[in-house]
Design an enzyme around this catalytic site. Structure first.
Site, PDB file in Angstrom:
ATOM      1  N   LYS A  98       0.449 -62.114 -58.025  1.00  0.00           N
ATOM      2  CA  LYS A  98       1.880 -62.125 -57.703  1.00  0.00           C
ATOM      3  C   LYS A  98       2.696 -62.803 -58.818  1.00  0.00           C
ATOM      4  O   LYS A  98       2.135 -63.444 -59.702  1.00  0.00           O
ATOM      5  CB  LYS A  98       2.081 -62.849 -56.363  1.00  0.00           C
ATOM      6  N   PHE A 125      10.423 -62.968 -42.717  1.00  0.00           N
ATOM      7  CA  PHE A 125      10.268 -63.290 -44.137  1.00  0.00           C
ATOM      8  C   PHE A 125      10.345 -62.069 -45.061  1.00  0.00           C
ATOM      9  O   PHE A 125      10.147 -62.179 -46.268  1.00  0.00           O
ATOM     10  CB  PHE A 125       8.952 -64.047 -44.373  1.00  0.00           C
ATOM     11  N   ARG A 175     -10.794 -60.756 -49.978  1.00  0.00           N
ATOM     12  CA  ARG A 175     -10.034 -61.634 -49.071  1.00  0.00           C
ATOM     13  C   ARG A 175     -10.697 -63.008 -48.960  1.00  0.00           C
ATOM     14  O   ARG A 175     -10.011 -64.033 -48.881  1.00  0.00           O
ATOM     15  CB  ARG A 175      -9.872 -60.974 -47.694  1.00  0.00           C
ATOM     16  N   THR A 202      -3.818 -66.767 -45.870  1.00  0.00           N
ATOM     17  CA  THR A 202      -2.438 -66.563 -46.349  1.00  0.00           C
ATOM     18  C   THR A 202      -1.741 -67.897 -46.575  1.00  0.00           C
ATOM     19  O   THR A 202      -1.104 -68.107 -47.608  1.00  0.00           O
ATOM     20  CB  THR A 202      -1.644 -65.741 -45.296  1.00  0.00           C
ATOM     21  N   ARG A 259      -6.241 -69.306 -53.284  1.00  0.00           N
ATOM     22  CA  ARG A 259      -5.018 -69.872 -52.689  1.00  0.00           C
ATOM     23  C   ARG A 259      -5.148 -71.375 -52.477  1.00  0.00           C
ATOM     24  O   ARG A 259      -4.194 -72.126 -52.685  1.00  0.00           O
ATOM     25  CB  ARG A 259      -4.692 -69.134 -51.387  1.00  0.00           C
ATOM     26  N   HIS A 274      -2.586 -61.119 -53.636  1.00  0.00           N
ATOM     27  CA  HIS A 274      -2.540 -60.271 -52.433  1.00  0.00           C
ATOM     28  C   HIS A 274      -3.806 -59.430 -52.393  1.00  0.00           C
ATOM     29  O   HIS A 274      -4.352 -59.069 -53.429  1.00  0.00           O
ATOM     30  CB  HIS A 274      -1.331 -59.330 -52.485  1.00  0.00           C
TER      31      HIS A 274
HETATM   32  P1  CMP Z   1       0.293 -61.131 -48.508  1.00  0.00           P
HETATM   33  O1  CMP Z   1      -1.166 -61.223 -48.356  1.00  0.00           O
HETATM   34  O2  CMP Z   1       0.826 -60.520 -49.767  1.00  0.00           O
HETATM   35  O3  CMP Z   1       0.902 -60.344 -47.254  1.00  0.00           O
HETATM   36  C1  CMP Z   1       2.206 -60.533 -46.797  1.00  0.00           C
HETATM   37  C2  CMP Z   1       2.874 -61.695 -47.462  1.00  0.00           C
HETATM   38  O4  CMP Z   1       3.957 -62.220 -46.759  1.00  0.00           O
HETATM   39  C3  CMP Z   1       1.886 -62.866 -47.534  1.00  0.00           C
HETATM   40  O5  CMP Z   1       0.888 -62.606 -48.453  1.00  0.00           O
HETATM   41  C4  CMP Z   1       2.833 -63.996 -47.883  1.00  0.00           C
HETATM   42  O6  CMP Z   1       3.157 -64.002 -49.265  1.00  0.00           O
HETATM   43  C5  CMP Z   1       4.027 -63.599 -47.074  1.00  0.00           C
HETATM   44  N1  CMP Z   1       4.073 -64.312 -45.793  1.00  0.00           N
HETATM   45  C6  CMP Z   1       3.228 -64.201 -44.774  1.00  0.00           C
HETATM   46  N2  CMP Z   1       3.584 -65.006 -43.767  1.00  0.00           N
HETATM   47  C7  CMP Z   1       4.681 -65.620 -44.177  1.00  0.00           C
HETATM   48  C8  CMP Z   1       5.521 -66.562 -43.570  1.00  0.00           C
HETATM   49  N3  CMP Z   1       5.302 -67.030 -42.337  1.00  0.00           N
HETATM   50  N4  CMP Z   1       6.565 -66.989 -44.291  1.00  0.00           N
HETATM   51  C9  CMP Z   1       6.804 -66.500 -45.535  1.00  0.00           C
HETATM   52  N5  CMP Z   1       6.031 -65.596 -46.143  1.00  0.00           N
HETATM   53  C10 CMP Z   1       4.979 -65.159 -45.474  1.00  0.00           C
END
Ligand code: CMP
Length: 137
Positions: free
Chosen positions: A9, A57, A85, A91, A102, A115
């Site tokens: 990202k 979000f 993953r 996440t 992460r 991601h």
């Molecule tokens: P990703 O795996 O790219 O899938 C969706 C993305 O949304 C996640 O990673 C985060 O970057 C973002 N995301 C998920 N949950 C939240 C949250 N509660 N608040 C802000 N961003 C979020």
């Protein structure tokens, strides 16, 4: 053999983490079948994350994802979706296991460096979103 989409990202790219992430992918014996550095438009980011369009979000996430270049990759291997993953971690970096990308590098639930697709159907959509057949080795 399974394929999955990986993204480094904008936070990962701007912080100089491309090499670190690729090193971990190669060490874990996932094959890179396609790779490019791109900058998404807002519309492209919205299309990619369309499944999240009702989430609170969504606006912030799509602004972030087009705020700078990203590296998109197709990874291949047995159980590639789960293995990538597992390497990424949860996440929310606060919940991510030790040794995951992460846990080691994310600073925020949104700015979480990488991601990965979460299921075979998502992987098919996501890899096809960025790469056509001629772009995969
Ligand atoms: P990703 O795996 O790219 O899938 C969706 C993305 O949304 C996640 O990673 C985060 O970057 C973002 N995301 C998920 N949950 C939240 C949250 N509660 N608040 C802000 N961003 C979020």
């Amino acid at each position: 053999m399974e394929q999955t989409l990986a993204i480094i990202k904008p936070d990962g790219v701007s912080r100089g983490l491309i090499g670190e992430v690729i090193l971990r992918i190669e060490r874990n014996k996932l094959k890179i079948k396609a790779m490019k550095l791109i900058q998404m438009s807002k519309t492209q980011a919205q299309g990619f994350y369309a499944v999240h369009r009702e989430r609170p979000f969504f606006q912030s996430l799509t602004d972030f994802m087009c705020s700078g270049p990203v590296v998109v990759m197709v990874l291949e291997g047995e159980n590639a979706i789960k293995r990538w993953r597992d390497m990424m971690g949860a996440t929310n970096y606060k919940d991510a296991a030790e040794g995951t990308i992460r846990r080691d590098f994310a600073t925020d639930i949104e700015k979480n460096v990488v991601h990965g697709s979460d299921a075979p159907e998502t992987a098919a959509f996501e890899t096809g979103y960025f790469f056509n057949a001629l772009e995969r080795v």
